[in-house]
Design an enzyme around this catalytic site. Structure first.
Site, PDB file in Angstrom:
ATOM      1  N   VAL A 133      30.129  59.019 -20.487  1.00  0.00           N
ATOM      2  CA  VAL A 133      30.741  59.527 -19.260  1.00  0.00           C
ATOM      3  C   VAL A 133      31.859  58.628 -18.729  1.00  0.00           C
ATOM      4  O   VAL A 133      32.541  58.988 -17.772  1.00  0.00           O
ATOM      5  CB  VAL A 133      29.690  59.802 -18.152  1.00  0.00           C
ATOM      6  CG1 VAL A 133      28.756  60.926 -18.559  1.00  0.00           C
ATOM      7  CG2 VAL A 133      28.921  58.539 -17.787  1.00  0.00           C
TER       8      VAL A 133
ATOM      9  N   LYS B  53      24.616  54.088 -27.198  1.00  0.00           N
ATOM     10  CA  LYS B  53      23.257  54.459 -27.620  1.00  0.00           C
ATOM     11  C   LYS B  53      23.011  54.358 -29.129  1.00  0.00           C
ATOM     12  O   LYS B  53      21.986  53.819 -29.547  1.00  0.00           O
ATOM     13  CB  LYS B  53      22.919  55.859 -27.095  1.00  0.00           C
ATOM     14  CG  LYS B  53      22.758  55.892 -25.563  1.00  0.00           C
ATOM     15  CD  LYS B  53      22.643  57.329 -25.069  1.00  0.00           C
ATOM     16  CE  LYS B  53      22.479  57.419 -23.565  1.00  0.00           C
ATOM     17  NZ  LYS B  53      22.536  58.820 -23.092  1.00  0.00           N
TER      18      LYS B  53
ATOM     19  N   SER C 112      27.284  56.013 -22.703  1.00  0.00           N
ATOM     20  CA  SER C 112      26.361  56.466 -23.752  1.00  0.00           C
ATOM     21  C   SER C 112      26.864  56.242 -25.166  1.00  0.00           C
ATOM     22  O   SER C 112      26.095  56.434 -26.119  1.00  0.00           O
ATOM     23  CB  SER C 112      26.038  57.948 -23.558  1.00  0.00           C
ATOM     24  OG  SER C 112      25.230  58.094 -22.426  1.00  0.00           O
TER      25      SER C 112
ATOM     26  N   TYR D 233      24.851  65.850 -27.359  1.00  0.00           N
ATOM     27  CA  TYR D 233      23.872  66.514 -26.476  1.00  0.00           C
ATOM     28  C   TYR D 233      23.814  68.011 -26.746  1.00  0.00           C
ATOM     29  O   TYR D 233      23.715  68.434 -27.893  1.00  0.00           O
ATOM     30  CB  TYR D 233      24.200  66.243 -24.995  1.00  0.00           C
ATOM     31  CG  TYR D 233      24.423  64.808 -24.644  1.00  0.00           C
ATOM     32  CD1 TYR D 233      23.484  63.827 -24.981  1.00  0.00           C
ATOM     33  CD2 TYR D 233      25.562  64.397 -23.955  1.00  0.00           C
ATOM     34  CE1 TYR D 233      23.676  62.503 -24.630  1.00  0.00           C
ATOM     35  CE2 TYR D 233      25.755  63.082 -23.606  1.00  0.00           C
ATOM     36  CZ  TYR D 233      24.821  62.130 -23.949  1.00  0.00           C
ATOM     37  OH  TYR D 233      25.031  60.831 -23.603  1.00  0.00           O
TER      38      TYR D 233
ATOM     39  N   TYR E 279      19.286  48.773 -19.406  1.00  0.00           N
ATOM     40  CA  TYR E 279      19.960  50.036 -19.742  1.00  0.00           C
ATOM     41  C   TYR E 279      21.239  50.204 -18.919  1.00  0.00           C
ATOM     42  O   TYR E 279      22.289  50.579 -19.452  1.00  0.00           O
ATOM     43  CB  TYR E 279      18.997  51.217 -19.517  1.00  0.00           C
ATOM     44  CG  TYR E 279      19.692  52.548 -19.679  1.00  0.00           C
ATOM     45  CD1 TYR E 279      20.087  53.010 -20.925  1.00  0.00           C
ATOM     46  CD2 TYR E 279      20.002  53.325 -18.562  1.00  0.00           C
ATOM     47  CE1 TYR E 279      20.759  54.216 -21.069  1.00  0.00           C
ATOM     48  CE2 TYR E 279      20.670  54.541 -18.697  1.00  0.00           C
ATOM     49  CZ  TYR E 279      21.050  54.974 -19.955  1.00  0.00           C
ATOM     50  OH  TYR E 279      21.730  56.162 -20.094  1.00  0.00           O
TER      51      TYR E 279
HETATM   52  N1  GLU Z   1      25.033  55.564 -17.627  1.00  0.00           N
HETATM   53  C1  GLU Z   1      25.043  57.000 -17.794  1.00  0.00           C
HETATM   54  C2  GLU Z   1      23.748  57.556 -17.293  1.00  0.00           C
HETATM   55  O1  GLU Z   1      22.724  57.010 -17.607  1.00  0.00           O
HETATM   56  C3  GLU Z   1      25.268  57.351 -19.228  1.00  0.00           C
HETATM   57  C4  GLU Z   1      25.442  58.837 -19.445  1.00  0.00           C
HETATM   58  C5  GLU Z   1      26.479  59.200 -20.516  1.00  0.00           C
HETATM   59  O2  GLU Z   1      27.395  58.429 -20.772  1.00  0.00           O
HETATM   60  O3  GLU Z   1      26.355  60.288 -21.089  1.00  0.00           O
HETATM   61  O4  GLU Z   1      23.725  58.511 -16.572  1.00  0.00           O
END
Ligand code: GLU
Length: 339
Positions: free
Chosen positions: A291, A98, A95, A273, A221
């Protein structure tokens, strides 16, 4: 390389990092670098003692990460890079991609077109929350949660999937200052297990909020999340945002200056978040975690900070990564509203 070794790259010692050091000329600036790196080494050692948290397992390939790995890096807006520990170990960006993809969408389509697809409101929910579309507009709340990031992925320009992946890799590569690639094993693992993301994408499809074929959007994605970086890369990428969108080492523009503010604003309010409020309060820097164990923070006008350590807390943030960036911000008084 031993975990505590420090290297300062490159030796372009002009300018001063604005973190409380008053320096002018070569010697004073060298000493500012050494002090910053000394501080980083000490804070890295302190955070390394924390062995709490767990490596992500919901994407099976991520479970293979070395849970002990821990690196920290900085890159100043004038291009000085310092690393401590495992800052050159590759991992997937997840993420942390993003905000950069949001920037690519803003550059490609402009603010109004992007705003029709994704909002800028914090959700207070987890990164993978399912109920995350605005009541009236049916937009995902913001581009930092998965639903918003999938909407943004659907805006990546290109006629065919390969063109869109190439646009994405070139865009991220401009921030990193090098060509990046996708870890195929992680991408396939995400693809095989990404049912929640698939559910969100179909919900958005239902409301006419996605461009293109839904499986292609999801694939892009999953590939975006599986791009391989290091903590050093993330520090440099953050430094581009600190430097008005220009890469401090290559001089190449990675993001339109007018869009830097948009990206940093959503990072600030939504990047962590459902821990964003506390992070903003305590650390006071726009940040984004993933993550895979990566996290970066931007000190506007001054530098990018990044860390990598795969053990995560309950919100999905790197435990040691958060700790070390929180400690750096505290020690140097980097909170944007005052030290
Ligand atoms: N590829 C992970 C998902 O879509 C990214 C989540 C993250 O890094 O917070 O669940």
């Amino acid at each position: 390389m031993p975990s505590s070794e420090i290297r300062i790259l490159p030796a372009g010692f002009q300018g001063v990092v604005g973190c409380g050091f008053r320096a002018s000329g070569y010697n004073a600036t060298v000493s500012a670098n050494i002090e910053l790196s000394d501080l980083l080494q000490r804070l890295h050692a302190e955070a390394a003692a924390d062995r709490s948290g767990h490596v992500a397992t919901y994407i099976p390939e991520l479970a293979k990460a070395d849970s002990e790995a821990f690196g920290v890096a900085y890159c100043t807006a004038d291009g000085r890079v310092g690393v401590v520990g495992d800052a050159e170990i590759p991992f997937t960006i997840q993420s942390v991609s993003k905000p950069f993809l949001y920037g690519l969408a803003l550059d490609a389509h402009g603010r109004d077109a992007v705003a029709r697809r994704v909002g800028v409101e914090p959700t207070g929910d987890a990164f993978n929350a399912i109920i995350t579309l605005e009541q009236q507009t049916k937009r995902p709340h913001n581009p930092m949660v998965n639903a918003g990031a999938i909407a943004v992925a659907s805006m990546v320009p290109g006629a065919a999937p390969a063109d869109r992946l190439n646009h994405l890799l070139e865009g991220l590569g401009r921030y990193a200052g090098r060509r990046l690639h996708v870890d195929t094993a992680i991408y396939l693992s995400e693809r095989a297990t990404g049912h929640r993301n698939r559910a969100m994408a179909h919900l958005m499809l239902n409301f006419g909020m996605l461009e293109g074929a839904v499986e292609d959007v999801l694939d892009l994605y999953f590939q975006q999340c599986s791009v391989v970086v290091t903590a050093r890369d993330l520090a440099v990428m953050a430094a581009c945002l600190a430097n008005g969108g220009i890469h401090p080492l290559t001089g190449e523009r990675a993001l339109d200056q007018g869009h830097v503010r948009d990206v940093l604003s959503v990072m600030f309010s939504c990047g962590m978040y459902d821990a964003s409020g506390r992070w903003m309060h305590e650390v006071g820097l726009p940040a984004k975690s993933g993550v895979g164990g990566g996290i970066l923070a931007v000190v506007p006008g001054r530098m990018g900070l990044a860390a990598f350590s795969p053990r995560l807390d309950d919100h999905g943030h790197s435990v040691r990564g958060m700790a070390v960036i929180r400690a750096i911000s505290g020690a140097l008084g980097l909170h944007v509203f005052g030290g």
